[in-house]
Write an enzyme that holds these catalytic residues in place. Sequence first.
Site, PDB file in Angstrom:
ATOM      1  N   HIS A  95       2.947   0.842   3.890  1.00  0.00           N
ATOM      2  CA  HIS A  95       2.656   1.202   5.288  1.00  0.00           C
ATOM      3  C   HIS A  95       3.751   0.737   6.234  1.00  0.00           C
ATOM      4  O   HIS A  95       3.840   1.210   7.370  1.00  0.00           O
ATOM      5  CB  HIS A  95       1.290   0.667   5.716  1.00  0.00           C
ATOM      6  N   ASP A 140      -0.317   0.271  -1.800  1.00  0.00           N
ATOM      7  CA  ASP A 140       0.422  -0.114  -0.587  1.00  0.00           C
ATOM      8  C   ASP A 140       1.696  -0.876  -0.937  1.00  0.00           C
ATOM      9  O   ASP A 140       2.030  -1.879  -0.312  1.00  0.00           O
ATOM     10  CB  ASP A 140      -0.449  -0.942   0.344  1.00  0.00           C
ATOM     11  N   GLY A 211       3.451  -8.098  11.174  1.00  0.00           N
ATOM     12  CA  GLY A 211       4.843  -8.415  10.875  1.00  0.00           C
ATOM     13  C   GLY A 211       4.992  -9.152   9.566  1.00  0.00           C
ATOM     14  O   GLY A 211       6.065  -9.184   8.968  1.00  0.00           O
ATOM     15  N   ASN A 212       3.890  -9.765   9.069  1.00  0.00           N
ATOM     16  CA  ASN A 212       3.902 -10.421   7.761  1.00  0.00           C
ATOM     17  C   ASN A 212       3.828  -9.414   6.614  1.00  0.00           C
ATOM     18  O   ASN A 212       4.056  -9.780   5.455  1.00  0.00           O
ATOM     19  CB  ASN A 212       2.722 -11.384   7.616  1.00  0.00           C
ATOM     20  N   SER A 213       3.463  -8.178   6.911  1.00  0.00           N
ATOM     21  CA  SER A 213       3.306  -7.174   5.856  1.00  0.00           C
ATOM     22  C   SER A 213       4.544  -7.099   4.976  1.00  0.00           C
ATOM     23  O   SER A 213       5.659  -6.922   5.470  1.00  0.00           O
ATOM     24  CB  SER A 213       3.085  -5.785   6.463  1.00  0.00           C
ATOM     25  N   GLY A 269     -10.220  11.127 -17.173  1.00  0.00           N
ATOM     26  CA  GLY A 269     -11.058  12.141 -16.535  1.00  0.00           C
ATOM     27  C   GLY A 269     -12.489  11.685 -16.337  1.00  0.00           C
ATOM     28  O   GLY A 269     -13.422  12.462 -16.562  1.00  0.00           O
TER      29      GLY A 269
END
Length: 471
Positions: A95, A140, A211-213, A269
């Site tokens: 992200h 992510d 901002g730590n992401s 499946g």
Amino acid sequence: MRFVLLPLLVLSLVHPAHGQSAPTEEASAPSSFARLSDAAQSLAQQVRRAVVQVKVRRVEGLQGSGEGSTQLAEVSGSGSGVIVDSTGFIVTNAHVVSEATEVWVQRATPTPPPPGEKSILRRRGSLLKAEVVGIDPETDVAVLDVPGTDYPTLPFGNSDRLRRGQVVFAFGSPMGLENSMTMGIVSATARQMRPGDPMVYVQTDTPINPGNSGGPLVNQDGEMVGLNTFNVSQSGESAGLGFAGPSNIVEAVYRQIRAHGSVRRGVIGANAQTVTPELAQTLSLSQGYRVILADVYPGSPAERAGLRPGDVVTHLNGERMHNGRELDVNLYPKAGTTVTLGIVREDSTFEARVPVVQRRGGSARFAEMATPEEHLVARLGILGLPLTDEVAKHLSSQRLPSGVVVAASNRPPAPWGDGLQPGDVIYTIDGQRVESPSALRSLIDAKAPDDRVLAHVLRDGTMHYLVLPAG
């Protein structure tokens, strides 16, 4: 409650040896604190050189002054990242860099300071143009590459060894304050935000802020045991509920992206669901059973192997399965092979040999096919593609010949949990068929901003009803 996408050294407690009396508080406290401080400083120096700030530019649609009007604007953002290979490969959150038109990496400030420089305010590290190697929205995780070699790196640790109460540190650039370090403990391991979520997280009370992401969660050995991803709070700032992607998952995704540019996932499946106590009681299942097949897709390898909805899966290739997510993750690297599942069906127990095939999907490809000028649906916060033959080739399945495929979304889930994801196919809004992005915009623009709409959406081969805010 608000989910905020954002962008640790474990210190041993000093205990007296067996058979020895504990030193007095007056004698032990200064020495223990000094050792604690020294260890923290040593770890900070060890880790800081491998942590970077990730800066991005992207085009977003902003609500204009006129009714229903939107404007396109270039906006800047930042997160964190960690160098995991000396040739310049960096891991961060998807992200942080998704839909970015430019990505730059700011390295840590030089240390020690250059000769003759006495100021405690040091010049910033070098700024490098980065290439996005690949993105995996499901976990992510994104991988970047910067030019150059001989970069300092941070090794991956084993997140399966994390235990609740273990001390950890988060590194990154919260609020844009580059190369910050915070301390806390592991609050929980293998945390799912909602039942059935495809991702599990390490929960920590270590302060994690916007901002730590993409920054690392680090153990006492200087190993990355998690990738800081988001927090949960009312204000958007840290409230002691931080979440990091486990390093074992992050490393597996990183290696696949480096090798293939994307993540290849093996599937059989079937929809594997974790057996909760309520489900076990309602279905009269033994409390020892942990995984049940809620769905077996028509024509899938699972169906051809004779599996049915309601079958309980106990083992995969002889290994005990404890939840549905564990079964899915263990199938991912086995594409092209045949696995043996231990099955319980009513009063019988047997083994089934099931071929594992590669999951089809193209959510990352969808973002490349979309343009804000043509495909923006601003009030839903998405880029939507018409369901053409070319787009349909990248879907795992489809039910109707027309609809709108979500190529990208910058809108967090609603407070009640519903939200659109890349790869979703929107077929109807409030029961009305959606034929194109422009038709979708018209249906949404006809609603008041505080209205809610009911979307009928195909996700991973299964239809879902989603209640979405209209503004």
